[in-house]
Design a protein around this motif. Structure first.
Motif, PDB file in Angstrom:
ATOM      1  N   GLY A 182      -7.321   5.382  -1.430  1.00  0.00           N
ATOM      2  CA  GLY A 182      -8.174   5.231  -0.249  1.00  0.00           C
ATOM      3  C   GLY A 182      -7.405   5.183   1.053  1.00  0.00           C
ATOM      4  N   TYR A 183      -6.071   5.267   0.965  1.00  0.00           N
ATOM      5  CA  TYR A 183      -5.223   5.177   2.149  1.00  0.00           C
ATOM      6  C   TYR A 183      -4.276   6.370   2.204  1.00  0.00           C
ATOM      7  CZ  TYR A 183      -6.511   0.210   1.781  1.00  0.00           C
ATOM      8  OH  TYR A 183      -7.195  -0.976   1.677  1.00  0.00           O
ATOM      9  N   LYS A 242       7.392   9.287   2.553  1.00  0.00           N
ATOM     10  CA  LYS A 242       6.457   8.225   2.199  1.00  0.00           C
ATOM     11  C   LYS A 242       6.433   8.071   0.696  1.00  0.00           C
ATOM     12  CE  LYS A 242       2.558  11.432   2.357  1.00  0.00           C
ATOM     13  NZ  LYS A 242       1.296  11.791   3.033  1.00  0.00           N
ATOM     14  N   GLU A 243       6.181   6.837   0.289  1.00  0.00           N
ATOM     15  CA  GLU A 243       6.085   6.539  -1.135  1.00  0.00           C
ATOM     16  C   GLU A 243       4.879   5.645  -1.369  1.00  0.00           C
ATOM     17  OE1 GLU A 243       9.477   8.651  -2.482  1.00  0.00           O
ATOM     18  OE2 GLU A 243       7.907   7.616  -3.612  1.00  0.00           O
ATOM     19  N   LYS A 244       4.177   5.871  -2.469  1.00  0.00           N
ATOM     20  CA  LYS A 244       3.046   5.015  -2.804  1.00  0.00           C
ATOM     21  C   LYS A 244       3.539   3.652  -3.263  1.00  0.00           C
ATOM     22  CE  LYS A 244       0.016   8.814  -4.167  1.00  0.00           C
ATOM     23  NZ  LYS A 244      -0.764   9.425  -5.262  1.00  0.00           N
ATOM     24  N   GLY A 245       2.778   2.651  -2.834  1.00  0.00           N
ATOM     25  CA  GLY A 245       3.035   1.311  -3.316  1.00  0.00           C
ATOM     26  C   GLY A 245       2.148   1.009  -4.510  1.00  0.00           C
ATOM     27  N   ILE A 260       0.835  -1.198   0.000  1.00  0.00           N
ATOM     28  CA  ILE A 260       0.000   0.000   0.000  1.00  0.00           C
ATOM     29  C   ILE A 260       0.876   1.257   0.000  1.00  0.00           C
ATOM     30  CG2 ILE A 260      -1.850   1.242   1.184  1.00  0.00           C
ATOM     31  CD1 ILE A 260      -2.564  -1.395   2.602  1.00  0.00           C
ATOM     32  N   TYR A 261       1.705   1.378   0.996  1.00  0.00           N
ATOM     33  CA  TYR A 261       2.637   2.499   1.127  1.00  0.00           C
ATOM     34  C   TYR A 261       3.900   2.002   1.806  1.00  0.00           C
ATOM     35  CZ  TYR A 261      -0.102   6.750   0.043  1.00  0.00           C
ATOM     36  OH  TYR A 261      -0.791   7.757  -0.577  1.00  0.00           O
ATOM     37  N   PHE A 262       4.987   2.718   1.591  1.00  0.00           N
ATOM     38  CA  PHE A 262       6.185   2.456   2.359  1.00  0.00           C
ATOM     39  C   PHE A 262       6.879   3.776   2.686  1.00  0.00           C
ATOM     40  CE2 PHE A 262       9.478   2.978  -0.913  1.00  0.00           C
ATOM     41  CZ  PHE A 262       8.763   2.816  -2.083  1.00  0.00           C
ATOM     42  N   SER A 263       7.802   3.675   3.623  1.00  0.00           N
ATOM     43  CA  SER A 263       8.535   4.858   4.074  1.00  0.00           C
ATOM     44  C   SER A 263       9.982   4.460   4.318  1.00  0.00           C
ATOM     45  CB  SER A 263       7.912   5.402   5.361  1.00  0.00           C
ATOM     46  OG  SER A 263       8.767   6.355   5.961  1.00  0.00           O
ATOM     47  N   TYR A 264      10.906   5.255   3.847  1.00  0.00           N
ATOM     48  CA  TYR A 264      12.315   4.949   4.050  1.00  0.00           C
ATOM     49  C   TYR A 264      12.995   5.931   4.999  1.00  0.00           C
ATOM     50  CZ  TYR A 264      12.601   8.346   0.253  1.00  0.00           C
ATOM     51  OH  TYR A 264      12.442   9.455  -0.523  1.00  0.00           O
ATOM     52  N   ASP A 265      12.188   6.836   5.568  1.00  0.00           N
ATOM     53  CA  ASP A 265      12.765   7.772   6.532  1.00  0.00           C
ATOM     54  C   ASP A 265      11.613   8.517   7.199  1.00  0.00           C
ATOM     55  OD1 ASP A 265      15.602  10.103   6.304  1.00  0.00           O
ATOM     56  OD2 ASP A 265      14.587   9.196   8.020  1.00  0.00           O
TER      57      ASP A 265
END
Lengths: 115, 113
Positions: A63-64, A55-58, A46-51
């Motif tokens: 809707g999220y 945030k980055e879209k998956g 759905i989403y990820f974050s590296y810091d």
């Protein structure tokens, strides 16, 4: 041991409600992820974050939204819950190595039902 | 988009039998992980393979990474009821994991006593 803790094992929410799913990891990992898991579809990002604050879209972000104000905490927000968001939600974290060892450590999952 | 195909989707065998589960892709991965997931729980990492041709053993489980780093297999010897679960393979791209893992849809394994 790495521990990834999701705030709820089971949630039941009504259509239209704003829903918060919380995830905390205790291993100082840079990367954090939210997946949903549905029968026949597998795990979808759905989403990820590296810091922090990044945030980055998956693959399925519609809707999220997400929030990462602190390194150890990554929140998934359903702005207006709908029945098609009924699913198992899995949070994961991993260490950024700049290389190839990218094992993900998962929380126990949150089974969300939207009625 | 990188895709991982797992086969078979479902497998039910008797205790003591051997089995192999496959994970295939047309893409090259920098590493590949295998996870096992029990009902109502999150996936738990079993192993990571990194080098083409690499073989790793974990008790009765043998994992192999293809020479071209596009495929992998999991072989279980003398399966036991405790091996029952959903087995997932996941591939990492070249971004050091910062862009997430690509998961296969999994193999549901049932070992009958």
């Amino acid at each position: 041991d790495v521990k990834v803790t999701q705030s709820s094992r089971y949630l039941v929410k009504r259509t239209g409600e704003k829903v918060f799913l919380e995830c905390v990891q205790d291993m100082d990992h840079e990367n954090m992820f939210w997946y949903r898991q549905d029968p026949g579809l597998g795990l979808r990002l759905i989403y990820f974050s590296y810091d922090v604050k990044m945030k980055e879209k998956g693959d399925i972000p519609e809707g999220y939204s997400v929030s990462r104000e602190k390194k150890e905490r990554f929140s998934l927000i359903l702005e207006s819950a709908s029945t098609n968001q009924t699913s198992m939600y899995l949070c994961a974290s991993s260490l950024y190595t700049g290389g190839v060892r990218t094992e993900a450590f998962f929380g126990q999952g949150t089974r969300l039902t939207v009625v | 988009t990188q895709l991982l195909e797992q086969s078979p989707q479902f497998l039910s065998i008797q205790e003591g039998e051997n089995l192999t589960v496959y994970c295939n892709s047309s893409s090259v991965f920098s590493s590949l992980q295998w996870y096992r997931q029990e009902p109502g729980e999150g996936p738990v990492l079993l192993v990571t393979v990194v080098t083409g041709g690499e073989v790793k053993k974990l008790k009765r489980l043998t994992f192999q990474f293809g020479d071209a780093r596009k495929d992998s297999s999991l072989h279980i010897t003398a399966a036991q009821p405790g091996d029952t679960g959903l087995y997932l393979c996941a591939g990492a791209g070249s971004g050091g994991g910062a862009d997430g893992l690509t998961f296969g849809k999994g193999t549901h394994l049932i070992i009958q006593p």
